[in-house]
Design an enzyme around this catalytic site. Structure first.
Site, PDB file in Angstrom:
ATOM      1  N   HIS A  72     -20.681  28.690 -31.739  1.00 34.76           N
ATOM      2  CA  HIS A  72     -20.029  28.010 -31.022  1.00 34.76           C
ATOM      3  C   HIS A  72     -20.156  26.103 -29.504  1.00 34.76           C
ATOM      4  CE1 HIS A  72     -15.806  30.519 -31.096  1.00 34.76           C
ATOM      5  NE2 HIS A  72     -16.536  29.804 -32.610  1.00 34.76           N
ATOM      6  N   TYR A 200      -9.571  29.053 -22.812  1.00 33.06           N
ATOM      7  CA  TYR A 200      -9.479  29.958 -21.429  1.00 33.06           C
ATOM      8  C   TYR A 200      -8.948  28.968 -20.776  1.00 33.06           C
ATOM      9  CZ  TYR A 200     -14.672  31.894 -21.733  1.00 33.06           C
ATOM     10  OH  TYR A 200     -15.313  32.495 -22.081  1.00 33.06           O
ATOM     11  N   PRO A 292     -15.715  39.651 -17.003  1.00 32.85           N
ATOM     12  CA  PRO A 292     -16.048  39.348 -18.485  1.00 32.85           C
ATOM     13  C   PRO A 292     -15.721  37.823 -18.461  1.00 32.85           C
ATOM     14  CG  PRO A 292     -13.950  40.719 -18.034  1.00 32.85           C
ATOM     15  CD  PRO A 292     -14.379  40.985 -16.859  1.00 32.85           C
ATOM     16  N   LYS A 296     -20.928  37.446 -19.264  1.00 33.84           N
ATOM     17  CA  LYS A 296     -22.375  37.341 -18.877  1.00 33.84           C
ATOM     18  C   LYS A 296     -22.679  38.799 -19.013  1.00 33.84           C
ATOM     19  CE  LYS A 296     -23.396  33.228 -18.893  1.00 33.84           C
ATOM     20  NZ  LYS A 296     -23.549  32.276 -19.823  1.00 33.84           N
ATOM     21  N   TYR A 384     -22.889  28.547 -19.011  1.00 31.94           N
ATOM     22  CA  TYR A 384     -22.541  29.310 -20.471  1.00 31.94           C
ATOM     23  C   TYR A 384     -23.105  29.257 -21.115  1.00 31.94           C
ATOM     24  CZ  TYR A 384     -18.001  30.561 -22.436  1.00 31.94           C
ATOM     25  OH  TYR A 384     -17.593  31.474 -23.855  1.00 31.94           O
TER      26      TYR A 384
END
Ligand code: APR
Ligand code: PHB
Length: 389
Positions: A72, A200, A292, A296, A384
């Site tokens: 991704h 998200y 969550p 991580k 990220y």
């Protein structure tokens, strides 16, 4: 029995450590309280940083991830009914791989079987002894018989509820904790993901996340009340709630189907300091928990294991204690940065019961800033995809 490193817990941390130590010729035994099937039954997050993928490859457990993992290059953030893409590749030159933690655990277990590593499943009443001296021991019971493992070091990889952290005298350990006033209701289904990247979602009804495990298997979450129970969530209620939080395009394109698995996870930030006590090291969830948001947990476990395996290899091959002495400080420096990121992302995207309309306005202002400023988007992206080791 005698070994060089006794590892408590056969989750991703313990298994990864076992395989990396094996590569360095360091003898190790893993003691796991549950059965292998139980360990594989747990569904957890599925976003793998490049550093974690490299470490799995180094441990000889990276082939399937390389073949089947979904690369991704970005993710979407949805708020006020609009989606905005954060392009990780453009902003950082890096990407992440979406691949379930269950599959990682399976690959590590297969690797361990292939290299003949010893794992004792259903080891009951594991107890840790004398790790403040030079001859630590671990005792356990198996099929009603007591056993003792004498070792040079103990690695406590037994998760948040494990015995390792609790074996340390309370005067030697300091813990930091934040419990969030909500949970995540997660659903796994054999349906194609609503989008080819993760979404998200910030919404007045609460956070939601659209994730996936493969091109035909989806993982979705909706924020729920703390203490809520899966019995309260029929599949229909879940899909209705997810749709209510999605943008119009998502609502139109979402494919629903029967759930394969449903779980509610509480959200918690937790760190124990230090991560070394004489000849006992803590790693992974035994030492720290992240909420969550941002996925991580597994990646932090992997960076701990990177530092710890290097430190132990240095001890045995170069007769140097530098790595061992520096383990806790080095690991914690990265842990706190990931704690900050997970806490920040959680705060940005969830509905909080106590911050009111002002809190929501602040979230929206920050989200607007995030998608309009390259610097702000880069700060998200570089965390990220994973900070350097
Ligand atoms: N004795 C032996 N084994 C134990 C004991 C004990 N007293 N207590 C717990 N265990 C085992 C558990 O059964 C589990 O299999 O230790 C293992 C710990 O595994 P995890 O909880 O998965 O922790 P870790 O390996 O550090 O993995 C971290 O998992 O929870 C996620 O978000 C987290 O992704 C991160 C990753
Ligand atoms: C998941 O796929 O389970 C997942 C993905 C991203 C997250 C959290 C969980 O931030």
């Amino acid at each position: 029995m005698r070994t060089q490193v006794a590892i408590i817990g056969a989750g991703p941390s313990g298994l990864l450590l076992g395989q990396l130590l094996h590569k360095h010729g360091i003898d190790n035994v893993i003691l796991e309280a549950r059965t292998g099937d139980y360990v594989l039954g747990r569904v957890r997050a599925g976003v793998v940083e490049k550093g974690t993928a490299d470490l799995l490859a180094e441990a000889g457990a990276g082939d399937r991830l390389k073949r089947e993992g979904l690369v991704h290059d970005g993710a979407e953030i949805s708020f006020s009914g609009e989606r905005h893409r954060i392009d990780f590749r453009e902003l950082t030159g890096k990407a992440v791989v979406v691949y379930g933690q269950t599959e990682i655990t399976r690959d590590l277990m297969d690797g361990r079987k292939a290299t003949g590593g010893k794992t004792i499943y259903e080891a009951a009443d594991v107890s840790l002894h004398d790790f403040d001296g030079n001859n630590p021991k671990v005792r356990y019971r198996k099929d009603g018989v007591e056993h003792e493992v004498a070792c040079d070091f103990i690695a406590g990889c037994d998760g948040y509820h494990g015995i390792s952290r609790r074996s340390v005298p309370s005067s030697s350990i300091k813990t930091f904790e934040r419990v969030y006033p909500f949970g995540w209701m997660g659903l796994l289904s054999e349906t194609p993901p609503v989008s080819h990247e993760l979404i998200y979602i910030h919404h007045t009804r609460g956070f939601a996340l659209c994730s996936m495990r493969s091109p035909t298997r989806s993982r979705y979450y909706v924020q729920c009340d703390a203490g809520d129970m899966t019995e309260n969530w029929s599949d229909q209620r879940f899909w209705d709630e997810l749709k209510a939080r999605l943008d119009q395009k998502g609502r139109d394109e979402l494919v629903t189907g029967p759930s394969i698995e449903k779980t509610i996870a509480p959200l918690r930030s937790f760190v124990a300091e230090p991560m070394r006590f004489g000849r006992l090291f803590l790693a992974g969830d035994a030492a720290h928990i992240v909420p969550p948001t941002g996925a991580k947990g597994l990646n932090l476990a992997a960076s701990d294991i990177h530092y710890l395996s290097k430190a132990l290899a240095e001890h045995y091959t170069e007769k140097s204690s530098a790595g061992i002495d520096g383990y806790s400080t080095r690991a914690l420096a990265r842990v706190w940065k990931a704690e900050r990121f997970s806490w920040w992302m959680t705060g940005l995207l969830h509905k909080f019961p106590d911050t009111g309309e002002f809190g929501e306005k602040m979230q929206l202002a920050e989200l607007e800033y995030l998608v309009s400023s390259k610097s702000a988007a880069t700060a998200l992206a570089e965390n990220y995809v994973g900070l350097p080791y």
